[in-house]
Design an enzyme around this catalytic site. Structure first.
Site, PDB file in Angstrom:
ATOM      1  N   ASN A   1     -10.391   4.938   1.438  1.00  0.00           N
ATOM      2  CA  ASN A   1      -9.405   4.789   0.363  1.00  0.00           C
ATOM      3  C   ASN A   1      -9.618   5.883  -0.675  1.00  0.00           C
ATOM      4  OD1 ASN A   1      -7.402   2.648   0.462  1.00  0.00           O
ATOM      5  ND2 ASN A   1      -9.121   1.223   0.652  1.00  0.00           N
TER       6      ASN A   1
ATOM      7  N   ASP B   1     -10.167   0.979  -4.377  1.00  0.00           N
ATOM      8  CA  ASP B   1      -9.083   1.066  -3.408  1.00  0.00           C
ATOM      9  C   ASP B   1      -8.340   2.391  -3.588  1.00  0.00           C
ATOM     10  OD1 ASP B   1      -6.802   0.326  -1.654  1.00  0.00           O
ATOM     11  OD2 ASP B   1      -7.622  -1.687  -1.817  1.00  0.00           O
TER      12      ASP B   1
ATOM     13  N   GLU C   1       0.836  -1.210   0.000  1.00  0.00           N
ATOM     14  CA  GLU C   1       0.000   0.000   0.000  1.00  0.00           C
ATOM     15  C   GLU C   1       0.864   1.251   0.000  1.00  0.00           C
ATOM     16  OE1 GLU C   1      -2.738   1.331  -0.358  1.00  0.00           O
ATOM     17  OE2 GLU C   1      -4.377  -0.060   0.031  1.00  0.00           O
TER      18      GLU C   1
END
Length: 294
Positions: free
Chosen positions: A148, A198, A18
Site C-alpha cells: 500500500n 493503507d 479503494e
C-alpha cells in the site's frame, strides 16, 4: 485528532473501497469496490455519479489520454475505453497465480506505473510491487504481505510504499527520469498503535497523506518521516486518499466494511461510504501513464 469539514460524496457502501483517482480535465473522480467488482465514476461539479460493473476485480486506474485509462486488475493491466468501458488486456501480471490479486498503484511523474499484488487472503509475504516502464513490466520488490501507500515525491526523486501488515512506511531513491529505484528501500516511519498504514498520496509540498485503516483518519508525514497532521474521517476503515477539484484543495477518501460483522457496522454508521474532506493543503494532478507501444 483534527476535525475538518466532511461531506459524503457517495452514499453507496463499498465492501472494499479503494484506488481513487481524479481527472481534472473532466472534473471526474473514480474509485473501486474491489470485492464487488465495481468502478465508480463521479462528476464532482455536477453531482452526478454512476457505477460500472466490471468482469474482474480491479483496484486502481490511471489515464493514458482523454479516451483511455489503464485499469489495475486481478489478472493484469487492462486498457479501458472511457466512452464505453471496453476492456482489453494489455499486460498480464501473475496470471499463473490464482491466489493473488491486484492492490495499490500510482503513476510516477515520469509516466511509469508502480502497481502491486497481494494474496487474496492476505497470505504473509505473498505480495509484490512491479513497475511498468517503457512498455516493459519488471518486479521491483517482493515478500510484501499487503502493499500500500505507493506514491512519489513531487520531483520524482523518492518513492514511498508500505506493508500494512508490518505497519512500516518505506522510502526508496529513484531516478526522476524513469521512476525506477537507484537504491534499496529503507524504513521511513514505523507505526505503533491503532490501525494500519493503507493508501497514500503526496501533496504539492511533498507531505505524504496516508489513510489509516481501522482508525478512521488520514495522517500526514514529512519526507523525513515525522507525522505532522491527523485528520478524522467518519468511517473506521479508511482506505485511500486522492486530491480533487480544480485547485486540488479537497481530498477524496474511500472506506470499506470488509470483515465487519453486524455489530461493527452498527457502531460505524458511515462504513463503506466515500467522502470529501476540506483541507488546508493542496494536491497536484496525477500524471498520465506512458504505455509505450500498444
Amino acid at each position: 485528532m483534527e476535525e475538518v469539514i466532511v461531506t459524503v460524496l457517495s452514499e453507496v457502501r463499498c465492501h472494499l473501497g479503494e484506488g481513487p483517482a481524479y481527472d481534472v480535465a473532466s472534473d471526474t473522480a473514480w474509485w473501486f469496490d474491489i470485492l464487488e467488482r465495481r468502478l465508480f465514476e463521479a462528476r464532482l461539479g455536477k453531482g452526478e455519479a454512476q457505477v460500472h460493473p466490471l468482469p474482474v476485480m480491479a483496484s486502481a486506474l490511471a489515464y493514458v489520454d482523454d479516451a483511455r485509462q489503464l485499469i489495475v486488475a486481478e489478472d493484469g493491466l487492462h486498457v479501458r475505453r472511457v466512452a464505453d468501458g471496453h476492456l482489453a488486456l494489455h499486460v498480464p501480471i501473475e496470471a499463473d497465480n490464482a491466489a493473488s490479486r491486484s492492490n495499490d498503484a500510482r503513476v510516477h511523474p515520469s509516466g511509469t506505473l508502480w502497481t502491486s499484488t497481494m494474496g487474496r487472503k492476505a497470505q504473509t509475504g505473498a505480495g509484490a510491487i512491479y513497475a511498468l516502464h517503457g512498455g516493459v513490466l519488471s518486479r521491483l520488490f517482493g515478500n510484501i504481505t499487503i502493499p500500500n501507500a505507493i506514491c512519489f515525491s513531487p520531483d520524482g526523486g523518492t518513492g514511498y510504499f508500505s506493508d500494512t501488515h508490518e505497519n512500516v512506511l518505506h522510502s526508496v531513491p529513484l531516478d526522476p527520469a524513469t521512476g525506477l529505484p537507484v537504491g534499496a528501500p529503507s524504513a521511513l516511519y514505523r507505526h505503533h498503535g491503532e490501525g494500519g498504514l493503507d493508501g497514500a498520496v503526496t501533496d504539492a509540498e511533498g507531505l505524504i497523506w496516508c489513510a489509516r485503516w481501522g482508525a478512521g483518519c488520514v495522517d500526514a508525514y514529512t519526507p523525513a518521516g515525522e507525522r505532522v497532521r491527523t485528520v478524522r474521517v467518519p468511517a473506521k476503515q479508511t482506505s485511500c486518499p486522492v486530491f480533487v477539484g480544480a485547485d486540488f484543495g479537497r481530498m477524496l477518501v474511500t472506506s470499506a466494511y470488509e470483515d465487519m460483522d453486524e455489530a461493527a457496522r452498527a457502531a460505524d454508521p458511515q462504513h463503506g461510504r466515500t467522502f470529501l474532506l476540506d483541507l488546508s493543503a493542496r494536491g497536484r494532478p496525477e500524471p498520465r501513464i506512458k504505455l509505450g507501444a500498444i
